[in-house]
Write a protein that holds these residues in place. Sequence first.
Motif, PDB file in Angstrom:
ATOM      1  N   GLU A 274       0.880  -1.174   0.000  1.00  0.00           N
ATOM      2  CA  GLU A 274       0.000   0.000   0.000  1.00  0.00           C
ATOM      3  C   GLU A 274       0.913   1.217   0.000  1.00  0.00           C
ATOM      4  O   GLU A 274       1.584   1.500   0.987  1.00  0.00           O
ATOM      5  CB  GLU A 274      -0.909   0.019   1.229  1.00  0.00           C
ATOM      6  CG  GLU A 274      -1.830   1.223   1.319  1.00  0.00           C
ATOM      7  CD  GLU A 274      -2.965   1.191   0.295  1.00  0.00           C
ATOM      8  OE1 GLU A 274      -3.119   2.186  -0.438  1.00  0.00           O
ATOM      9  OE2 GLU A 274      -3.689   0.174   0.242  1.00  0.00           O
ATOM     10  N   GLY A 275       0.983   1.903  -1.128  1.00  0.00           N
ATOM     11  CA  GLY A 275       1.898   3.028  -1.237  1.00  0.00           C
ATOM     12  C   GLY A 275       3.345   2.593  -1.315  1.00  0.00           C
ATOM     13  O   GLY A 275       4.241   3.332  -0.886  1.00  0.00           O
ATOM     14  N   ALA A 276       3.600   1.413  -1.880  1.00  0.00           N
ATOM     15  CA  ALA A 276       4.967   0.897  -1.989  1.00  0.00           C
ATOM     16  C   ALA A 276       5.065  -0.067  -3.166  1.00  0.00           C
ATOM     17  O   ALA A 276       5.626  -1.155  -3.060  1.00  0.00           O
ATOM     18  CB  ALA A 276       5.379   0.205  -0.695  1.00  0.00           C
ATOM     19  N   SER A 277       4.557   0.350  -4.326  1.00  0.00           N
ATOM     20  CA  SER A 277       4.504  -0.552  -5.477  1.00  0.00           C
ATOM     21  C   SER A 277       5.881  -0.952  -5.990  1.00  0.00           C
ATOM     22  O   SER A 277       6.020  -1.991  -6.646  1.00  0.00           O
ATOM     23  CB  SER A 277       3.710   0.104  -6.619  1.00  0.00           C
ATOM     24  OG  SER A 277       2.386   0.394  -6.222  1.00  0.00           O
ATOM     25  N   SER A 278       6.913  -0.140  -5.710  1.00  0.00           N
ATOM     26  CA  SER A 278       8.266  -0.506  -6.130  1.00  0.00           C
ATOM     27  C   SER A 278       8.745  -1.764  -5.428  1.00  0.00           C
ATOM     28  O   SER A 278       9.688  -2.412  -5.892  1.00  0.00           O
ATOM     29  CB  SER A 278       9.233   0.649  -5.853  1.00  0.00           C
ATOM     30  OG  SER A 278       8.911   1.787  -6.623  1.00  0.00           O
ATOM     31  N   TYR A 279       8.125  -2.103  -4.317  1.00  0.00           N
ATOM     32  CA  TYR A 279       8.475  -3.300  -3.569  1.00  0.00           C
ATOM     33  C   TYR A 279       7.578  -4.480  -3.903  1.00  0.00           C
ATOM     34  O   TYR A 279       7.666  -5.526  -3.269  1.00  0.00           O
ATOM     35  CB  TYR A 279       8.438  -3.007  -2.070  1.00  0.00           C
ATOM     36  CG  TYR A 279       9.432  -1.933  -1.666  1.00  0.00           C
ATOM     37  CD1 TYR A 279      10.762  -2.263  -1.412  1.00  0.00           C
ATOM     38  CD2 TYR A 279       9.054  -0.600  -1.570  1.00  0.00           C
ATOM     39  CE1 TYR A 279      11.684  -1.285  -1.057  1.00  0.00           C
ATOM     40  CE2 TYR A 279       9.967   0.382  -1.212  1.00  0.00           C
ATOM     41  CZ  TYR A 279      11.279   0.032  -0.968  1.00  0.00           C
ATOM     42  OH  TYR A 279      12.191   1.001  -0.619  1.00  0.00           O
ATOM     43  N   LEU A 280       6.687  -4.301  -4.887  1.00  0.00           N
ATOM     44  CA  LEU A 280       5.879  -5.393  -5.421  1.00  0.00           C
ATOM     45  C   LEU A 280       6.555  -5.820  -6.708  1.00  0.00           C
ATOM     46  O   LEU A 280       6.425  -5.162  -7.746  1.00  0.00           O
ATOM     47  CB  LEU A 280       4.448  -4.931  -5.666  1.00  0.00           C
ATOM     48  CG  LEU A 280       3.457  -5.982  -6.167  1.00  0.00           C
ATOM     49  CD1 LEU A 280       3.328  -7.139  -5.185  1.00  0.00           C
ATOM     50  CD2 LEU A 280       2.095  -5.338  -6.427  1.00  0.00           C
ATOM     51  N   TYR A 281       7.297  -6.913  -6.665  1.00  0.00           N
ATOM     52  CA  TYR A 281       8.257  -7.218  -7.712  1.00  0.00           C
ATOM     53  C   TYR A 281       7.638  -7.358  -9.096  1.00  0.00           C
ATOM     54  O   TYR A 281       6.742  -8.173  -9.309  1.00  0.00           O
ATOM     55  CB  TYR A 281       9.038  -8.484  -7.351  1.00  0.00           C
ATOM     56  CG  TYR A 281      10.184  -8.743  -8.295  1.00  0.00           C
ATOM     57  CD1 TYR A 281      11.189  -7.790  -8.469  1.00  0.00           C
ATOM     58  CD2 TYR A 281      10.261  -9.914  -9.021  1.00  0.00           C
ATOM     59  CE1 TYR A 281      12.240  -8.009  -9.343  1.00  0.00           C
ATOM     60  CE2 TYR A 281      11.316 -10.143  -9.896  1.00  0.00           C
ATOM     61  CZ  TYR A 281      12.294  -9.181 -10.054  1.00  0.00           C
ATOM     62  OH  TYR A 281      13.331  -9.394 -10.929  1.00  0.00           O
ATOM     63  N   ARG A 282       8.117  -6.517 -10.023  1.00  0.00           N
ATOM     64  CA  ARG A 282       7.752  -6.472 -11.421  1.00  0.00           C
ATOM     65  C   ARG A 282       6.355  -5.909 -11.664  1.00  0.00           C
ATOM     66  O   ARG A 282       5.779  -6.089 -12.751  1.00  0.00           O
ATOM     67  CB  ARG A 282       7.920  -7.832 -12.100  1.00  0.00           C
ATOM     68  CG  ARG A 282       9.295  -8.444 -11.901  1.00  0.00           C
ATOM     69  CD  ARG A 282       9.778  -9.242 -13.060  1.00  0.00           C
ATOM     70  NE  ARG A 282      10.100  -8.363 -14.208  1.00  0.00           N
ATOM     71  CZ  ARG A 282      10.582  -8.829 -15.364  1.00  0.00           C
ATOM     72  NH1 ARG A 282      10.779 -10.126 -15.531  1.00  0.00           N
ATOM     73  NH2 ARG A 282      10.851  -7.995 -16.350  1.00  0.00           N
ATOM     74  N   ALA A 283       5.794  -5.182 -10.662  1.00  0.00           N
ATOM     75  CA  ALA A 283       4.520  -4.503 -10.886  1.00  0.00           C
ATOM     76  C   ALA A 283       4.693  -3.360 -11.880  1.00  0.00           C
ATOM     77  O   ALA A 283       3.835  -3.118 -12.731  1.00  0.00           O
ATOM     78  CB  ALA A 283       3.952  -3.986  -9.571  1.00  0.00           C
ATOM     79  N   GLY A 284       5.788  -2.601 -11.754  1.00  0.00           N
ATOM     80  CA  GLY A 284       6.125  -1.586 -12.743  1.00  0.00           C
ATOM     81  C   GLY A 284       5.249  -0.357 -12.760  1.00  0.00           C
ATOM     82  O   GLY A 284       5.112   0.295 -13.803  1.00  0.00           O
ATOM     83  N   VAL A 285       4.631   0.010 -11.620  1.00  0.00           N
ATOM     84  CA  VAL A 285       3.777   1.194 -11.566  1.00  0.00           C
ATOM     85  C   VAL A 285       4.179   2.065 -10.386  1.00  0.00           C
ATOM     86  O   VAL A 285       4.966   1.666  -9.524  1.00  0.00           O
ATOM     87  CB  VAL A 285       2.288   0.813 -11.436  1.00  0.00           C
ATOM     88  CG1 VAL A 285       1.825  -0.004 -12.628  1.00  0.00           C
ATOM     89  CG2 VAL A 285       2.038   0.044 -10.143  1.00  0.00           C
ATOM     90  N   ALA A 286       3.628   3.283 -10.342  1.00  0.00           N
ATOM     91  CA  ALA A 286       3.931   4.220  -9.258  1.00  0.00           C
ATOM     92  C   ALA A 286       3.375   3.718  -7.936  1.00  0.00           C
ATOM     93  O   ALA A 286       2.435   2.915  -7.890  1.00  0.00           O
ATOM     94  CB  ALA A 286       3.348   5.588  -9.591  1.00  0.00           C
ATOM     95  N   SER A 287       3.971   4.214  -6.849  1.00  0.00           N
ATOM     96  CA  SER A 287       3.501   3.860  -5.514  1.00  0.00           C
ATOM     97  C   SER A 287       2.304   4.694  -5.089  1.00  0.00           C
ATOM     98  O   SER A 287       1.536   4.295  -4.208  1.00  0.00           O
ATOM     99  CB  SER A 287       4.629   4.039  -4.497  1.00  0.00           C
ATOM    100  OG  SER A 287       5.701   3.162  -4.765  1.00  0.00           O
ATOM    101  N   ALA A 288       2.156   5.880  -5.689  1.00  0.00           N
ATOM    102  CA  ALA A 288       1.077   6.798  -5.322  1.00  0.00           C
ATOM    103  C   ALA A 288       0.881   7.797  -6.455  1.00  0.00           C
ATOM    104  O   ALA A 288       1.624   7.809  -7.437  1.00  0.00           O
ATOM    105  CB  ALA A 288       1.416   7.526  -4.013  1.00  0.00           C
ATOM    106  N   TYR A 289      -0.133   8.659  -6.303  1.00  0.00           N
ATOM    107  CA  TYR A 289      -0.347   9.722  -7.283  1.00  0.00           C
ATOM    108  C   TYR A 289      -0.843  10.967  -6.555  1.00  0.00           C
ATOM    109  O   TYR A 289      -1.357  10.898  -5.422  1.00  0.00           O
ATOM    110  CB  TYR A 289      -1.334   9.297  -8.367  1.00  0.00           C
ATOM    111  CG  TYR A 289      -2.758   9.094  -7.894  1.00  0.00           C
ATOM    112  CD1 TYR A 289      -3.699  10.128  -7.946  1.00  0.00           C
ATOM    113  CD2 TYR A 289      -3.183   7.864  -7.395  1.00  0.00           C
ATOM    114  CE1 TYR A 289      -4.997   9.943  -7.515  1.00  0.00           C
ATOM    115  CE2 TYR A 289      -4.480   7.663  -6.964  1.00  0.00           C
ATOM    116  CZ  TYR A 289      -5.390   8.709  -7.026  1.00  0.00           C
ATOM    117  OH  TYR A 289      -6.680   8.527  -6.583  1.00  0.00           O
TER     118      TYR A 289
END
Length: 376
Positions: A257-272
């Motif tokens: 939640e607010g940490a997409s860079s740590y979701l491996y290979r998701a490739g999207v922003a953590s927030a907007y």
Amino acid sequence: MQSNKLRMAIRATAAVVVAGMAGQAGAVSFNAGGWDSSVYGYASLKASYDIDENAASSTRSFNYSGINVGAAEDNEATGYFGADAFQSRIGFKTTSPEGVTFNVEGDFRGGGGGSLRLRHAYGSYNGILAGQTWSNFTSFVGSTSTLDFDSLPGLAGYQSRTPQLRYTTGALSISAEQPQNSIEGAGAAAKDGMPALTARFEDSSGGLSYSAAVLAQQLGYDTGTSDESAFGFATFVAAKIALSDMISIQGTLSFTEGASSYLYRAGVASAYVAPNGDVETISGYGGSIGAGFNLGNGRSMNLGVGMTEVDLDDGVADGVIAASTTQSVAAVMANYKWTPVKNVMMGVEYQYGMREVQSGDDGDANRLLFAAQYNF
């Protein structure tokens, strides 16, 4: 004794996954003035054939953003071959008479491929590590061995290296690390207000090896007239069980939640940045499961499945995130590896990948990967 053997086997398997393939690692070791040192690395060739998409990145790894979706999939190009040796690496490790360890390692994936890239550069003593190495919010316990250097989506944690200060005692490690943030709509005003804080517990018992970790970070922006931030967090669990000397099963589960860079290979922003100026976090989840089969005489087979998915609905509704942004990726990989002689590994791998964007358009791709690795 049996428990110790199983622990050693599990840790050895994890080290193989870090290398990206199941080759037998070696090193040129020597002692000078009481310093125990080694030079290690490997030369690696990767070759890929993309059957129905052009979806290869450097080291010939699967590039999910290269999968066409919707109408574009009907006009996709087919039959792409490529090869490179960018995964090849070299490292130096030494331990002083006082027990201080230093490690510097690089490969040739930098700048898109061909230039030296720093992987590890750290020192450690008495449980304290400072420098760049694998993020503490990473585990290879539940990873399935693949020939693809970037492996399956949905593996546990960041799966890369970052500058950090870490303390380890027994099975518990805590760290303060360089955050890995991105905020859609923040531009150059995005900022890191604090380090990413992590805690990881990793251990084994009998034929079971397991790991769990949590991460917290702050992400925000500051334009000089507007300063907004939010907190993000991430967590994962991973496990591997040896069913016998020949068969293992492993898997991972992750939530962010607010940490997409740590979701491996998701490739999207953590927030907007929402229209009202607030920082809105993006949630996601992922996972993987696989099995390994030791066939004897230096031969093995591995099968793995992995996926990630993020929730972009609010960002698209607010007009900040495009409906063409990738919402989910998934992959299946199956490989066969053999070691014809010590320190030499060769293998072939079939890969099937899927990508879906927020609008609902999706696409898939099939590819083959060949690898040869010579360790020293």
